[in-house]
Scaffold this motif. Structure first.
Motif, PDB file in Angstrom:
ATOM      1  N   GLU A  53       0.700  -1.186   0.114  1.00 54.43           N
ATOM      2  CA  GLU A  53      -0.128  -0.028  -0.006  1.00 54.43           C
ATOM      3  C   GLU A  53       0.740   1.346  -0.008  1.00 54.43           C
ATOM      4  N   THR A  54       1.910   1.253   0.674  1.00 54.80           N
ATOM      5  CA  THR A  54       2.872   2.429   0.945  1.00 54.80           C
ATOM      6  C   THR A  54       3.514   2.871  -0.293  1.00 54.80           C
ATOM      7  N   THR A  55       3.949   1.547  -1.221  1.00 58.81           N
ATOM      8  CA  THR A  55       4.518   1.842  -2.791  1.00 58.81           C
ATOM      9  C   THR A  55       3.411   2.466  -3.304  1.00 58.81           C
ATOM     10  N   ARG A  56       2.239   2.004  -3.416  1.00 55.00           N
ATOM     11  CA  ARG A  56       1.192   2.847  -4.081  1.00 55.00           C
ATOM     12  C   ARG A  56       0.799   3.969  -3.778  1.00 55.00           C
ATOM     13  N   ARG A  57       1.002   4.531  -2.328  1.00 53.96           N
ATOM     14  CA  ARG A  57       0.802   5.888  -1.901  1.00 53.96           C
ATOM     15  C   ARG A  57       1.849   6.933  -2.626  1.00 53.96           C
ATOM     16  N   PHE A  58       3.070   6.256  -2.807  1.00 56.27           N
ATOM     17  CA  PHE A  58       4.221   7.054  -3.239  1.00 56.27           C
ATOM     18  C   PHE A  58       3.677   7.429  -4.670  1.00 56.27           C
ATOM     19  N   ALA A  59       3.254   6.495  -5.379  1.00 59.62           N
ATOM     20  CA  ALA A  59       2.973   6.771  -6.755  1.00 59.62           C
ATOM     21  C   ALA A  59       1.834   7.550  -6.571  1.00 59.62           C
ATOM     22  N   HIS A  60       0.689   7.576  -5.818  1.00 57.58           N
ATOM     23  CA  HIS A  60      -0.378   8.588  -5.749  1.00 57.58           C
ATOM     24  C   HIS A  60       0.126  10.001  -5.612  1.00 57.58           C
ATOM     25  N   HIS A  61       1.575  10.101  -4.977  1.00 60.32           N
ATOM     26  CA  HIS A  61       2.212  11.568  -4.837  1.00 60.32           C
ATOM     27  C   HIS A  61       3.333  11.706  -5.786  1.00 60.32           C
ATOM     28  N   GLY A  62       3.043  11.187  -6.957  1.00 59.23           N
ATOM     29  CA  GLY A  62       3.921  11.419  -8.010  1.00 59.23           C
ATOM     30  C   GLY A  62       5.308  10.814  -8.258  1.00 59.23           C
ATOM     31  N   TYR A  63       5.483   9.636  -7.596  1.00 57.96           N
ATOM     32  CA  TYR A  63       6.730   8.719  -7.643  1.00 57.96           C
ATOM     33  C   TYR A  63       6.659   7.655  -8.429  1.00 57.96           C
ATOM     34  N   LEU A  64       7.651   7.038  -9.266  1.00 64.12           N
ATOM     35  CA  LEU A  64       7.560   6.060  -9.630  1.00 64.12           C
ATOM     36  C   LEU A  64       8.063   4.958  -8.364  1.00 64.12           C
ATOM     37  N   ALA A  65       7.552   4.089  -7.980  1.00 68.66           N
ATOM     38  CA  ALA A  65       7.921   3.265  -6.681  1.00 68.66           C
ATOM     39  C   ALA A  65       7.951   1.756  -6.863  1.00 68.66           C
ATOM     40  N   ILE A  66       8.985   1.251  -6.192  1.00 67.84           N
ATOM     41  CA  ILE A  66       9.150  -0.202  -6.377  1.00 67.84           C
ATOM     42  C   ILE A  66       9.689  -0.896  -5.073  1.00 67.84           C
ATOM     43  N   CYS A  67       8.992  -1.734  -4.644  1.00 65.29           N
ATOM     44  CA  CYS A  67       9.460  -2.798  -3.342  1.00 65.29           C
ATOM     45  C   CYS A  67       9.796  -3.843  -3.815  1.00 65.29           C
ATOM     46  N   ALA A  68      11.025  -4.489  -3.495  1.00 64.86           N
ATOM     47  CA  ALA A  68      11.287  -5.790  -4.028  1.00 64.86           C
ATOM     48  C   ALA A  68      10.996  -6.645  -2.703  1.00 64.86           C
ATOM     49  N   ASN A  69      10.814  -8.079  -2.904  1.00 62.50           N
ATOM     50  CA  ASN A  69      10.403  -8.936  -1.883  1.00 62.50           C
ATOM     51  C   ASN A  69      11.945  -9.596  -1.364  1.00 62.50           C
ATOM     52  N   LEU A  70      12.454  -9.081  -0.392  1.00 64.80           N
ATOM     53  CA  LEU A  70      13.725  -9.443   0.137  1.00 64.80           C
ATOM     54  C   LEU A  70      13.546 -10.880   0.880  1.00 64.80           C
ATOM     55  N   TYR A  71      12.517 -11.224   1.038  1.00 64.28           N
ATOM     56  CA  TYR A  71      12.500 -12.751   1.706  1.00 64.28           C
ATOM     57  C   TYR A  71      11.974 -13.726   0.669  1.00 64.28           C
ATOM     58  N   GLU A  72      11.972 -13.464  -0.716  1.00 67.06           N
ATOM     59  CA  GLU A  72      11.700 -14.350  -1.512  1.00 67.06           C
ATOM     60  C   GLU A  72      12.148 -15.799  -1.465  1.00 67.06           C
ATOM     61  N   ARG A  73      13.548 -15.894  -1.329  1.00 65.54           N
ATOM     62  CA  ARG A  73      14.249 -16.992  -0.954  1.00 65.54           C
ATOM     63  C   ARG A  73      13.847 -17.880  -0.021  1.00 65.54           C
ATOM     64  N   ALA A  74      13.122 -17.467   0.984  1.00 63.25           N
ATOM     65  CA  ALA A  74      12.662 -18.003   2.046  1.00 63.25           C
ATOM     66  C   ALA A  74      11.156 -18.787   1.684  1.00 63.25           C
ATOM     67  N   GLY A  75      10.553 -18.618   0.451  1.00 67.31           N
ATOM     68  CA  GLY A  75       9.391 -19.166   0.165  1.00 67.31           C
ATOM     69  C   GLY A  75       8.425 -18.310  -0.134  1.00 67.31           C
ATOM     70  N   GLN A  76       7.171 -18.717  -0.654  1.00 75.23           N
ATOM     71  CA  GLN A  76       6.045 -17.954  -0.857  1.00 75.23           C
ATOM     72  C   GLN A  76       5.160 -18.228   0.074  1.00 75.23           C
ATOM     73  N   GLY A  77       3.827 -17.549  -0.216  1.00 76.55           N
ATOM     74  CA  GLY A  77       2.672 -17.771   0.889  1.00 76.55           C
ATOM     75  C   GLY A  77       2.439 -16.449   1.614  1.00 76.55           C
ATOM     76  N   ASN A  78       1.753 -16.574   2.750  1.00 75.10           N
ATOM     77  CA  ASN A  78       1.369 -15.524   3.578  1.00 75.10           C
ATOM     78  C   ASN A  78       2.672 -14.844   4.294  1.00 75.10           C
ATOM     79  N   PRO A  79       2.990 -13.489   4.147  1.00 69.22           N
ATOM     80  CA  PRO A  79       3.738 -12.814   4.222  1.00 69.22           C
ATOM     81  C   PRO A  79       4.338 -12.912   5.967  1.00 69.22           C
ATOM     82  N   ASP A  80       3.211 -13.131   6.854  1.00 70.04           N
ATOM     83  CA  ASP A  80       3.499 -13.395   8.299  1.00 70.04           C
ATOM     84  C   ASP A  80       4.294 -14.439   8.493  1.00 70.04           C
TER      85      ASP A  80
END
Length: 249
Positions: A53-80
């Motif tokens: 959501e915060t990535t989208r909020r920056f776009a709403h304010h005029g920024y290209l925004a990107i957020c990488a999944n730094l935990y991807e190597r630990a697997g998929q599924g529920n972020p928690d």
């Protein structure tokens, strides 16, 4: 400030640390631009709804925004669940985070409607990581560190994944820094925030630190009891003004 109610959002694949493909969430304002960029470094709870959501909020304010999944190597599924697995494994290595974040910065700089300037943003462990990145690389133009814990570290906390305390990297900080902190926080404590700022002053680094009474860790986390609405909205206005000053052309 223009608000971009129209935007496009998608997942992209970037080549992270050591060439490992990882997923990143991207939000782009509608229109030709050129737009400044923000690279978000997610917090200890992972690639969560708050960060998407915060990535989208920056776009709403005029920024290209990107957020990488730094935990991807630990697997998929529920972020928690994924975050719990990462925590149990002692977190991610600082060096791996730098490699993954560098890939996100490179993605940003390759966009045709980017204005050539990039801010890095993170909270909690992501605040610590954003600061580390801005000290170890020279390809960002502003850094927002929100309640970054373990910038100040005792020798007993150092290990193979976190070999150097970030405060020791201060002399290499490549860009202006904004820091937001709650005075009731213990990680970082007000004393640690003071040490952090003293080191910035010692090395003549451009910075703005804001300390909030009546607030602890995670001031912006609307989904948790930690949330403090007045301090959060003031902090948002501070960060947007700071990025506007250093990233807009």
């Amino acid at each position: 400030m223009l608000f971009y109610r129209g935007m496009t959002c998608e997942n992209v694949t970037i080549n992270g640390d050591q060439g490992t493909p990882i997923t990143a969430y991207v939000a782009k304002p509608s229109g030709p631009g050129p737009f400044p960029g923000v690279v978000l470094v997610h917090h200890l709870p992972g690639w969560s709804e708050f960060y998407i959501e915060t990535t989208r909020r920056f776009a709403h304010h005029g920024y290209l925004a990107i957020c990488a999944n730094l935990y991807e190597r630990a697997g998929q599924g529920n972020p928690d669940d994924v975050a719990a697995k990462v925590r149990a494994d002692g977190g991610i290595a600082d060096a791996q985070m730098v490699g993954d974040t560098e890939a996100a910065v490179k993605w940003m700089r390759a966009q045709g409607n980017h204005n050539g300037r990039v801010g890095i943003f993170g909270s909690c462990s992501g605040g610590r990581h954003a600061f580390i990145y801005a000290c170890q690389r020279k390809d960002v133009d502003a850094c927002a560190e929100l309640w970054g814990g373990r910038v100040v570290m005792g020798k007993e906390e150092l290990n193979a994944k976190t070999p150097v305390a970030p405060i020791e990297m201060t002399k290499d900080l490549c860009c202006p820094l904004i820091g937001l902190f709650g005075n009731d926080d213990r990680a970082p404590s007000p004393e640690q925030v003071n040490q952090h700022e003293a080191e910035l002053k010692k090395h003549g680094k451009t910075h703005e630190f804001y300390r909030y009474d009546g607030a602890g860790h995670g001031i912006w986390y609307w989904h948790r009891p930690l949330y403090r609405v007045e301090q959060a909205m003031d902090g948002w206005s501070k960060v947007l003004a700071f990025f506007g000053k250093h990233l807009a052309k």
